[in-house]
Design an enzyme around this catalytic site. Sequence first.
Site, PDB file in Angstrom:
ATOM      1  N   HIS A 174      55.839  47.339 -20.861  1.00  0.00           N
ATOM      2  CA  HIS A 174      57.110  47.932 -21.322  1.00  0.00           C
ATOM      3  C   HIS A 174      57.406  49.132 -20.415  1.00  0.00           C
ATOM      4  O   HIS A 174      57.520  48.962 -19.200  1.00  0.00           O
ATOM      5  CB  HIS A 174      56.931  48.296 -22.805  1.00  0.00           C
ATOM      6  CG  HIS A 174      58.188  48.667 -23.538  1.00  0.00           C
ATOM      7  ND1 HIS A 174      59.437  48.542 -23.026  1.00  0.00           N
ATOM      8  CD2 HIS A 174      58.361  49.172 -24.810  1.00  0.00           C
ATOM      9  CE1 HIS A 174      60.333  48.953 -23.917  1.00  0.00           C
ATOM     10  NE2 HIS A 174      59.703  49.344 -25.011  1.00  0.00           N
ATOM     11  N   HIS A 187      61.504  40.006 -16.864  1.00  0.00           N
ATOM     12  CA  HIS A 187      62.027  40.576 -18.103  1.00  0.00           C
ATOM     13  C   HIS A 187      62.060  39.494 -19.165  1.00  0.00           C
ATOM     14  O   HIS A 187      62.353  38.350 -18.866  1.00  0.00           O
ATOM     15  CB  HIS A 187      63.445  41.122 -17.878  1.00  0.00           C
ATOM     16  CG  HIS A 187      63.852  42.096 -18.920  1.00  0.00           C
ATOM     17  ND1 HIS A 187      64.395  41.703 -20.125  1.00  0.00           N
ATOM     18  CD2 HIS A 187      63.756  43.443 -18.953  1.00  0.00           C
ATOM     19  CE1 HIS A 187      64.626  42.786 -20.848  1.00  0.00           C
ATOM     20  NE2 HIS A 187      64.250  43.850 -20.168  1.00  0.00           N
ATOM     21  N   ASP A 243      62.658  49.382 -14.081  1.00  0.00           N
ATOM     22  CA  ASP A 243      61.546  50.248 -13.683  1.00  0.00           C
ATOM     23  C   ASP A 243      61.279  50.205 -12.175  1.00  0.00           C
ATOM     24  O   ASP A 243      60.688  51.134 -11.621  1.00  0.00           O
ATOM     25  CB  ASP A 243      60.266  49.843 -14.432  1.00  0.00           C
ATOM     26  CG  ASP A 243      60.390  50.151 -15.906  1.00  0.00           C
ATOM     27  OD1 ASP A 243      60.905  51.231 -16.235  1.00  0.00           O
ATOM     28  OD2 ASP A 243      59.993  49.303 -16.731  1.00  0.00           O
TER      29      ASP A 243
HETATM   30  N1  COA Z   1      54.700  39.182 -11.692  1.00  0.00           N
HETATM   31  C1  COA Z   1      54.237  37.949 -11.468  1.00  0.00           C
HETATM   32  N2  COA Z   1      54.546  36.892 -12.249  1.00  0.00           N
HETATM   33  C2  COA Z   1      55.360  37.122 -13.290  1.00  0.00           C
HETATM   34  C3  COA Z   1      55.886  38.386 -13.577  1.00  0.00           C
HETATM   35  C4  COA Z   1      55.523  39.441 -12.730  1.00  0.00           C
HETATM   36  N3  COA Z   1      55.977  40.675 -12.960  1.00  0.00           N
HETATM   37  N4  COA Z   1      56.669  38.317 -14.670  1.00  0.00           N
HETATM   38  C5  COA Z   1      56.634  37.043 -15.071  1.00  0.00           C
HETATM   39  N5  COA Z   1      55.838  36.319 -14.251  1.00  0.00           N
HETATM   40  C6  COA Z   1      55.534  34.905 -14.347  1.00  0.00           C
HETATM   41  C7  COA Z   1      54.350  34.717 -15.290  1.00  0.00           C
HETATM   42  O1  COA Z   1      53.124  34.790 -14.598  1.00  0.00           O
HETATM   43  C8  COA Z   1      54.635  33.359 -15.842  1.00  0.00           C
HETATM   44  O2  COA Z   1      54.308  32.409 -14.861  1.00  0.00           O
HETATM   45  P1  COA Z   1      53.605  31.035 -15.273  1.00  0.00           P
HETATM   46  O3  COA Z   1      54.614  30.341 -16.162  1.00  0.00           O
HETATM   47  O4  COA Z   1      53.371  30.373 -13.976  1.00  0.00           O
HETATM   48  O5  COA Z   1      52.364  31.415 -16.022  1.00  0.00           O
HETATM   49  C9  COA Z   1      56.165  33.351 -15.980  1.00  0.00           C
HETATM   50  O6  COA Z   1      56.622  34.250 -14.979  1.00  0.00           O
HETATM   51  C10 COA Z   1      56.630  33.814 -17.343  1.00  0.00           C
HETATM   52  O7  COA Z   1      56.083  35.087 -17.603  1.00  0.00           O
HETATM   53  P2  COA Z   1      55.793  35.660 -19.049  1.00  0.00           P
HETATM   54  O8  COA Z   1      54.942  36.879 -18.917  1.00  0.00           O
HETATM   55  O9  COA Z   1      55.296  34.584 -19.959  1.00  0.00           O
HETATM   56  O10 COA Z   1      57.240  36.011 -19.525  1.00  0.00           O
HETATM   57  P3  COA Z   1      57.624  37.077 -20.596  1.00  0.00           P
HETATM   58  O11 COA Z   1      59.031  36.811 -20.963  1.00  0.00           O
HETATM   59  O12 COA Z   1      56.615  37.153 -21.692  1.00  0.00           O
HETATM   60  O13 COA Z   1      57.460  38.384 -19.710  1.00  0.00           O
HETATM   61  C11 COA Z   1      57.436  40.561 -19.022  1.00  0.00           C
HETATM   62  C12 COA Z   1      58.271  39.445 -19.626  1.00  0.00           C
HETATM   63  C13 COA Z   1      58.346  41.776 -18.791  1.00  0.00           C
HETATM   64  C14 COA Z   1      56.317  40.944 -19.978  1.00  0.00           C
HETATM   65  C15 COA Z   1      56.831  40.081 -17.668  1.00  0.00           C
HETATM   66  O14 COA Z   1      57.851  39.702 -16.790  1.00  0.00           O
HETATM   67  C16 COA Z   1      55.944  41.131 -17.049  1.00  0.00           C
HETATM   68  O15 COA Z   1      54.783  41.265 -17.414  1.00  0.00           O
HETATM   69  N6  COA Z   1      56.504  41.922 -16.081  1.00  0.00           N
HETATM   70  C17 COA Z   1      55.765  43.009 -15.504  1.00  0.00           C
HETATM   71  C18 COA Z   1      55.834  44.247 -16.390  1.00  0.00           C
HETATM   72  C19 COA Z   1      57.137  44.943 -16.323  1.00  0.00           C
HETATM   73  O16 COA Z   1      57.691  45.174 -15.272  1.00  0.00           O
HETATM   74  N7  COA Z   1      57.629  45.337 -17.499  1.00  0.00           N
HETATM   75  C20 COA Z   1      58.881  46.075 -17.636  1.00  0.00           C
HETATM   76  C21 COA Z   1      59.872  45.242 -18.354  1.00  0.00           C
HETATM   77  S1  COA Z   1      61.439  46.033 -18.406  1.00  0.00           S
END
Ligand code: COA
Length: 379
Positions: free
Chosen positions: A222, A270, A321
């Site tokens: 987050h 996201h 971010d």
């Molecule tokens: N880096 C690498 N791969 C990423 C990624 C990232 N930042 N964000 C998503 N992915 C990939 C995942 O590995 C997954 O791949 P797969 O299907 O091959 O396993 C796919 O994209 C879906 O990701 P998932 O984490 O299940 O989606 P989500 O909707 O739960 O995730 C976040 C949303 C924000 C938690 C995720 O994108 C993330 O962890 N981002 C990094 C943290 C961040 O910047 N947070 C600030 C948000 S405003």
Amino acid sequence: MAEVDIKKGLDGVVVDYTSVSKVNPDTNSLLYRGYPVQELAARCSFEEVAYLLWNGELPSQEQLTEFTARERAGRALDPVVKQVIDALPETSHPMDVCRTAASVMGARHALAEDASREANMTKAIDLFAAMPAVVAYDQRRRHGQGVVEPREDLGYSANFLWMTFGEEQVPEVVEAFNVSMILYAEHSFNASTFTARVITSTLSDLHSAVTGAIGALKGPLHGGANEAVMHTFDEIGIRPQESLEEAAARAKAWMENALAQKKKVMGFGHRVYKHGDSRVPTMKAALDKMIAHYGRPELLGLYNGLEQAMEEAKAIKPNLDYPAGPTYHLMGFDTATFTPLFVASRITGWTAHIMEQLDANSLIRPLSEYVGPEERHLP
Ligand code: COA
């Protein structure tokens, strides 16, 4: 086991109505009380946006004057909050300091036991006014510096920077900071806002809800991502004087390697936006101005290299971010202070949601599907 449709992470679940903001991932848009956030960032002060989030309408000149005076009167660091911060180790994470300060402010508030809308509005404005002094002082004490008293002749953003650095900043820097505060202010039912609403739904108090929300925001999935972005830049290596192209090439190689190792790279992706974060273009424009202002093209090289490599490999876009992290770095904030800056801004959105939750409250208490051992008995 009976088939139950579990929405892991509440993904896609609509849990309530809100009139505070609207996120539309299809059109990449974000509206605060109906106004596109880009328009607000271009034309308004953060104080006006705070007023809008709480009251539903932008202030008239007279309302703004009164509101601004109220905010300026509440800026000084409470001596007891200072004592509590001083009792914490300098190695405490600034988010832990913020969370503790919010809790202390709640316990000390004259209206602590009053949960009326008027009392909650007072508490919200008090937190909004006071949090910059906490964030600024905590960064200063890590550098062996004392409190810088607030200045009533400066707006919120200019004063925040003044209290942190003890120097007045040029208008371009103040403007970029103001833009970041507006973009971070509100984003519907994200994890920390939902946390605040869950706590509020038990009829607990506003400061408890904000304290819990700060805990939720700390996590790198987050708000902690803005800090994590800078760690990525540091790991790649920031080399002032390096050309944009060289920096971009090193960043691309780093990203390819990270993705090959299946790492999650913070600042990308996201839960709601799948075609890009509505706030990124505005924040990126602010970052570009800061890169030009401070003369640091190598940071743009790192930024571009990571973004391009992620786009080519996985087509995942940056979130807010990503440009915010290096912007705060250029301004001189410690990396660990980045998420507290997000707190200072998001206090507005959280408290708008807390008041909305109370206006039509229902205890938030979902169900779970039990998958542990069947009923059994002690021998
Ligand atoms: N880096 C690498 N791969 C990423 C990624 C990232 N930042 N964000 C998503 N992915 C990939 C995942 O590995 C997954 O791949 P797969 O299907 O091959 O396993 C796919 O994209 C879906 O990701 P998932 O984490 O299940 O989606 P989500 O909707 O739960 O995730 C976040 C949303 C924000 C938690 C995720 O994108 C993330 O962890 N981002 C990094 C943290 C961040 O910047 N947070 C600030 C948000 S405003």
